[in-house]
Design an enzyme around this catalytic site. Sequence first.
Site, PDB file in Angstrom:
ATOM      1  N   GLY A   1      -3.929  -0.843  -0.272  1.00 42.35           N
ATOM      2  CA  GLY A   1      -4.013  -0.976   1.184  1.00 42.35           C
ATOM      3  C   GLY A   1      -3.576   0.274   1.905  1.00 42.35           C
ATOM      4  O   GLY A   1      -2.919   0.210   2.941  1.00 42.35           O
TER       5      GLY A   1
ATOM      6  N   ASN B   1      -5.323   2.551   3.504  1.00 39.47           N
ATOM      7  CA  ASN B   1      -6.213   3.121   4.516  1.00 39.47           C
ATOM      8  C   ASN B   1      -5.611   3.112   5.914  1.00 39.47           C
ATOM      9  O   ASN B   1      -6.143   3.759   6.819  1.00 39.47           O
ATOM     10  CB  ASN B   1      -7.564   2.383   4.536  1.00 39.47           C
ATOM     11  CG  ASN B   1      -7.409   0.907   4.804  1.00 39.47           C
ATOM     12  OD1 ASN B   1      -7.136   0.156   3.863  1.00 39.47           O
ATOM     13  ND2 ASN B   1      -7.565   0.472   6.041  1.00 39.47           N
TER      14      ASN B   1
ATOM     15  N   ILE C   1       1.443   1.223   7.070  1.00 35.55           N
ATOM     16  CA  ILE C   1       2.515   1.628   6.179  1.00 35.55           C
ATOM     17  C   ILE C   1       1.964   2.255   4.908  1.00 35.55           C
ATOM     18  O   ILE C   1       2.493   3.245   4.401  1.00 35.55           O
ATOM     19  CB  ILE C   1       3.400   0.407   5.871  1.00 35.55           C
ATOM     20  CG1 ILE C   1       4.206   0.023   7.121  1.00 35.55           C
ATOM     21  CG2 ILE C   1       4.334   0.674   4.702  1.00 35.55           C
ATOM     22  CD1 ILE C   1       4.762  -1.360   7.080  1.00 35.55           C
ATOM     23  N   GLY C   2       0.881   1.686   4.374  1.00 38.20           N
ATOM     24  CA  GLY C   2       0.301   2.240   3.156  1.00 38.20           C
ATOM     25  C   GLY C   2      -0.182   3.656   3.334  1.00 38.20           C
ATOM     26  O   GLY C   2       0.037   4.518   2.469  1.00 38.20           O
TER      27      GLY C   2
ATOM     28  N   SER D   1       8.711  -9.019   3.050  1.00 36.07           N
ATOM     29  CA  SER D   1       8.916  -9.108   4.497  1.00 36.07           C
ATOM     30  C   SER D   1      10.143  -9.968   4.761  1.00 36.07           C
ATOM     31  O   SER D   1      10.502 -10.830   3.943  1.00 36.07           O
ATOM     32  CB  SER D   1       7.683  -9.753   5.147  1.00 36.07           C
ATOM     33  OG  SER D   1       7.946 -10.142   6.481  1.00 36.07           O
TER      34      SER D   1
ATOM     35  N   TYR E   1       1.932 -17.511   4.957  1.00 35.20           N
ATOM     36  CA  TYR E   1       2.375 -16.114   4.907  1.00 35.20           C
ATOM     37  C   TYR E   1       3.799 -16.016   4.375  1.00 35.20           C
ATOM     38  O   TYR E   1       4.087 -15.208   3.483  1.00 35.20           O
ATOM     39  CB  TYR E   1       2.283 -15.488   6.301  1.00 35.20           C
ATOM     40  CG  TYR E   1       2.744 -14.046   6.331  1.00 35.20           C
ATOM     41  CD1 TYR E   1       2.022 -13.053   5.680  1.00 35.20           C
ATOM     42  CD2 TYR E   1       3.902 -13.674   7.003  1.00 35.20           C
ATOM     43  CE1 TYR E   1       2.437 -11.726   5.685  1.00 35.20           C
ATOM     44  CE2 TYR E   1       4.323 -12.350   7.028  1.00 35.20           C
ATOM     45  CZ  TYR E   1       3.582 -11.387   6.364  1.00 35.20           C
ATOM     46  OH  TYR E   1       4.013 -10.077   6.378  1.00 35.20           O
TER      47      TYR E   1
END
Length: 310
Positions: A24, A26, A29-30, A153, A179
């Site tokens: 991830g 793109n 944070i990534g 998280s 989530y």
Amino acid sequence: MSAKPEWGTEQIPDLSGKVMVVTGANSGIGLEAARELARQGAHTILACRSAERGQSAVEAIRAGIPHAQVELMMLDLASLASVQGFAEAFTRSHSRLDVLANNAGIMAVPYSHTEDGFESQMGINHLGHFALTGRLLEVLLGTPGARVVNVSSTAHRPGRMDFGNLLFENGGYSPFRAYCRSKLANLLFTFELQRRFEDAGAPALAVACHPGMATTNIGSHLHGHRTFRLSGLLTAGIVQSASMGALPTLRAAVDPQARGGQYFGPKGFAGQRGHPGVASSTAASRNATAAERLWKASVRLTGVRYSLLS
């Protein structure tokens, strides 16, 4: 005696010769984590679902860091076939993997399924990364000091595992409940993986982190939601940049003092902003019985067995 400096990007060591994968990568944070790893010389692989967005991220990194060794590889965590294809392509072209940063995720989406029939949040946030880590295990164990970094998280705190309804196959779904469960699963996976590394005498570490409240697009689909608008008003002074939100991931990935099973997060207001330090997690996240049950369920669902650690 001067105070110890806060941990920041200036403390990232030289990473020349190391190979690192960020899922991830793109955006958000990534992307920020990949940028800083590349800045310090790591061959950094952006594992992305979208070729267009991934290529834009590669170009953005190279524009600011001309010497950056960055590579785009396609990965869709909602597809076990894609996970397997990524792992096979990676091992054909790389003989080492120093850091696998399991960063990609989705947040509070309406009920839907992955390609393999999993509830999407557990499927992408946990099961996809569980399968990816297992598929890359041989090259990880062949790289002394390799690390698996799982991005969780503070939303793990209200998370609850229900092994009789793990994927909400029997109803009861809510976007935030799912989530929170997936983020709890990230920690249970981290701590169980570290136990298995230690039991096998493996030269690898499993480390977790969370970004606090950072400006990313993970919740962009919620902007019109009443609860999201209210929380935005309440947290406007707390939210930090994606570059600050990436610091816990970076510290977990490269701090030579980090230990397996540690959990890093911002040390500032309510653990939601500021420079990274060791964070606390719930008793539920440290429940070894639940972790083993989740591991067994994950093996059954994905078919990925981690035989090198058995």
